[in-house]
Design a protein around this motif. Structure first.
Motif, PDB file in Angstrom:
ATOM      1  N   ILE A   3      69.553  88.655   8.729  1.00  7.80           N
ATOM      2  CA  ILE A   3      70.562  89.571   9.253  1.00  7.80           C
ATOM      3  C   ILE A   3      71.696  89.641   8.251  1.00  7.80           C
ATOM      4  O   ILE A   3      72.359  88.638   7.969  1.00  7.80           O
ATOM      5  CB  ILE A   3      71.094  89.106  10.618  1.00  7.80           C
ATOM      6  N   ILE A   4      71.915  90.822   7.685  1.00 11.16           N
ATOM      7  CA  ILE A   4      73.003  91.047   6.730  1.00 11.16           C
ATOM      8  C   ILE A   4      74.098  91.803   7.468  1.00 11.16           C
ATOM      9  O   ILE A   4      73.866  92.901   7.982  1.00 11.16           O
ATOM     10  CB  ILE A   4      72.518  91.848   5.515  1.00 11.16           C
ATOM     11  N   VAL A   5      75.293  91.211   7.544  1.00  9.77           N
ATOM     12  CA  VAL A   5      76.388  91.772   8.325  1.00  9.77           C
ATOM     13  C   VAL A   5      77.527  92.176   7.396  1.00  9.77           C
ATOM     14  O   VAL A   5      77.998  91.366   6.591  1.00  9.77           O
ATOM     15  CB  VAL A   5      76.898  90.758   9.368  1.00  9.77           C
ATOM     16  N   ILE A   6      77.970  93.425   7.523  1.00 10.82           N
ATOM     17  CA  ILE A   6      79.062  93.939   6.692  1.00 10.82           C
ATOM     18  C   ILE A   6      80.360  93.919   7.497  1.00 10.82           C
ATOM     19  O   ILE A   6      80.424  94.466   8.605  1.00 10.82           O
ATOM     20  CB  ILE A   6      78.765  95.372   6.213  1.00 10.82           C
ATOM     21  N   GLU A  14      84.141  85.780   6.889  1.00  7.01           N
ATOM     22  CA  GLU A  14      83.876  84.476   7.474  1.00  7.01           C
ATOM     23  C   GLU A  14      83.805  84.547   9.001  1.00  7.01           C
ATOM     24  O   GLU A  14      83.017  83.836   9.638  1.00  7.01           O
ATOM     25  CB  GLU A  14      84.937  83.460   7.034  1.00  7.01           C
ATOM     26  N   ASN A  15      84.637  85.414   9.615  1.00  6.21           N
ATOM     27  CA  ASN A  15      84.588  85.568  11.073  1.00  6.21           C
ATOM     28  C   ASN A  15      83.292  86.241  11.513  1.00  6.21           C
ATOM     29  O   ASN A  15      82.693  85.848  12.526  1.00  6.21           O
ATOM     30  CB  ASN A  15      85.786  86.373  11.563  1.00  6.21           C
ATOM     31  N   TYR A  16      82.864  87.251  10.764  1.00 10.03           N
ATOM     32  CA  TYR A  16      81.608  87.928  11.091  1.00 10.03           C
ATOM     33  C   TYR A  16      80.433  86.960  10.958  1.00 10.03           C
ATOM     34  O   TYR A  16      79.504  86.977  11.766  1.00 10.03           O
ATOM     35  CB  TYR A  16      81.403  89.131  10.170  1.00 10.03           C
ATOM     36  N   PHE A  17      80.499  86.113   9.934  1.00 13.07           N
ATOM     37  CA  PHE A  17      79.438  85.120   9.751  1.00 13.07           C
ATOM     38  C   PHE A  17      79.390  84.160  10.943  1.00 13.07           C
ATOM     39  O   PHE A  17      78.323  83.914  11.523  1.00 13.07           O
ATOM     40  CB  PHE A  17      79.662  84.339   8.458  1.00 13.07           C
ATOM     41  N   GLY A  18      80.545  83.617  11.316  1.00  9.52           N
ATOM     42  CA  GLY A  18      80.588  82.674  12.424  1.00  9.52           C
ATOM     43  C   GLY A  18      80.123  83.284  13.731  1.00  9.52           C
ATOM     44  O   GLY A  18      79.353  82.670  14.486  1.00  9.52           O
ATOM     45  N   ARG A  22      76.709  82.205  15.851  1.00  9.67           N
ATOM     46  CA  ARG A  22      76.788  81.772  17.250  1.00  9.67           C
ATOM     47  C   ARG A  22      75.875  82.606  18.144  1.00  9.67           C
ATOM     48  O   ARG A  22      75.218  82.079  19.054  1.00  9.67           O
ATOM     49  CB  ARG A  22      78.238  81.853  17.735  1.00  9.67           C
ATOM     50  N   ILE A  23      75.813  83.908  17.898  1.00  6.78           N
ATOM     51  CA  ILE A  23      74.936  84.769  18.696  1.00  6.78           C
ATOM     52  C   ILE A  23      73.473  84.398  18.465  1.00  6.78           C
ATOM     53  O   ILE A  23      72.678  84.319  19.402  1.00  6.78           O
ATOM     54  CB  ILE A  23      75.192  86.246  18.356  1.00  6.78           C
ATOM     55  N   VAL A  24      73.116  84.166  17.209  1.00  5.74           N
ATOM     56  CA  VAL A  24      71.744  83.757  16.887  1.00  5.74           C
ATOM     57  C   VAL A  24      71.399  82.460  17.600  1.00  5.74           C
ATOM     58  O   VAL A  24      70.325  82.319  18.199  1.00  5.74           O
ATOM     59  CB  VAL A  24      71.570  83.613  15.365  1.00  5.74           C
ATOM     60  N   GLN A  30      68.009  80.174  15.619  1.00  2.00           N
ATOM     61  CA  GLN A  30      68.619  79.690  14.385  1.00  2.00           C
ATOM     62  C   GLN A  30      67.611  79.119  13.397  1.00  2.00           C
ATOM     63  O   GLN A  30      67.843  79.136  12.184  1.00  2.00           O
ATOM     64  CB  GLN A  30      69.704  78.643  14.693  1.00  2.00           C
ATOM     65  N   GLU A  31      66.479  78.614  13.877  1.00  2.00           N
ATOM     66  CA  GLU A  31      65.494  78.024  12.977  1.00  2.00           C
ATOM     67  C   GLU A  31      64.747  79.076  12.159  1.00  2.00           C
ATOM     68  O   GLU A  31      64.171  78.765  11.119  1.00  2.00           O
ATOM     69  CB  GLU A  31      64.497  77.178  13.768  1.00  2.00           C
ATOM     70  N   GLY A  32      64.745  80.299  12.638  1.00  2.40           N
ATOM     71  CA  GLY A  32      63.992  81.343  11.944  1.00  2.40           C
ATOM     72  C   GLY A  32      64.839  82.496  11.472  1.00  2.40           C
ATOM     73  O   GLY A  32      64.317  83.601  11.213  1.00  2.40           O
TER      74      GLY A  32
END
Length: 232
Positions: A3-6, A14-18, A22-24, A30-32
């Motif tokens: 998942i690539i998030v812009i 960093e907030n989008y990553f976090g 968390r949603i994943v 998260q393992e895949g």
């Protein structure tokens, strides 16, 4: 999956990553799943700044990330040309950088089965325009390994129109028409509605694209590729 998030205009990658991680995790995926959030910086930043100077076998600490501070001839008064595919201060174009990110993920994750590219707000605008100009996603797959590629533009305040027609006034009422409302009446704007002749200028239309978004050409396989993509 990847998942690539812009990120949006505030560039809070960093907030989008976090949030995405968390949603994943909340779906026990998260393992895949690998999450990547590129950052379109506005100031000088080296690899060492990100790692705290720790050795990295892939990138030298003095490797400098691209950044966008110079104003460009797009419909913006700020240093946000990354939203439109514009070149960084060192000429790297943001659309081509995302192409490289997709390719990098395919190379480094051989068990990868699908890719999702998404963005919200300004990131949604960027994803919408990138989809129109990128060779990635033609026929719904990546160009390197042919993996399914889904593109999701979330909440863009502006979209890229592919011809000169725009929604008729009846299509844009001031009242909320509900989630299922639709309108198919489009026409070329009359002079009193043409926004001082700017209505079809890039980044809303295609006028003025004399400086292509990629080395592959001004429109990179034209809008036909865009129409064959898996996009929401």
């Amino acid at each position: 999956q990847a998942i690539i998030v812009i990120h949006g205009a505030a560039r809070e990658a960093e907030n989008y990553f976090g949030d995405t991680v968390r949603i994943v995790a909340s779906h026990n995926k998260q393992e895949g799943t690998v999450v990547v959030t590129p950052s379109w910086g506005e100031k000088i930043c080296s690899a060492g700044d990100w790692t705290g100077g720790k050795p990295n076998h892939e990138v030298r600490n003095n490797t400098q990330a691209p950044y966008w501070t110079v104003k460009r001839p797009f419909l913006t008064t700020e240093a946000r040309s990354w939203m439109f595919g514009g070149g960084s201060d060192h000429s790297a174009r943001s659309f081509e950088i995302l192409d490289s990110v997709v390719e990098w993920i395919e190379v480094n994750y051989p068990r990868l089965r699908r890719v999702v590219v998404t963005g919200f707000s300004a990131g949604g605008q960027y994803v919408d325009r990138w989809a129109a100009f990128s060779p990635e996603g033609a026929n719904g797959v990546t160009r390197s390994r042919g993996l399914p590629l889904r593109i999701i533009a979330g909440g863009p305040s502006a979209i890229l129109y592919l011809n000169e027609e725009r929604p008729d006034p009846a299509c844009v009422p001031d009242e909320d028409q509900g989630a299922n409302w639709s309108c198919s009446d489009f026409s070329i704007p009359s002079p009193e509605r043409d926004c001082d002749s700017l209505w079809n200028k890039y980044s809303i239309g295609l006028d003025g694209l004399h400086d292509g978004a990629s080395s592959e050409g001004d429109l990179r396989h034209d809008v036909n590729q865009y129409l064959r993509k898996s996009m929401d």
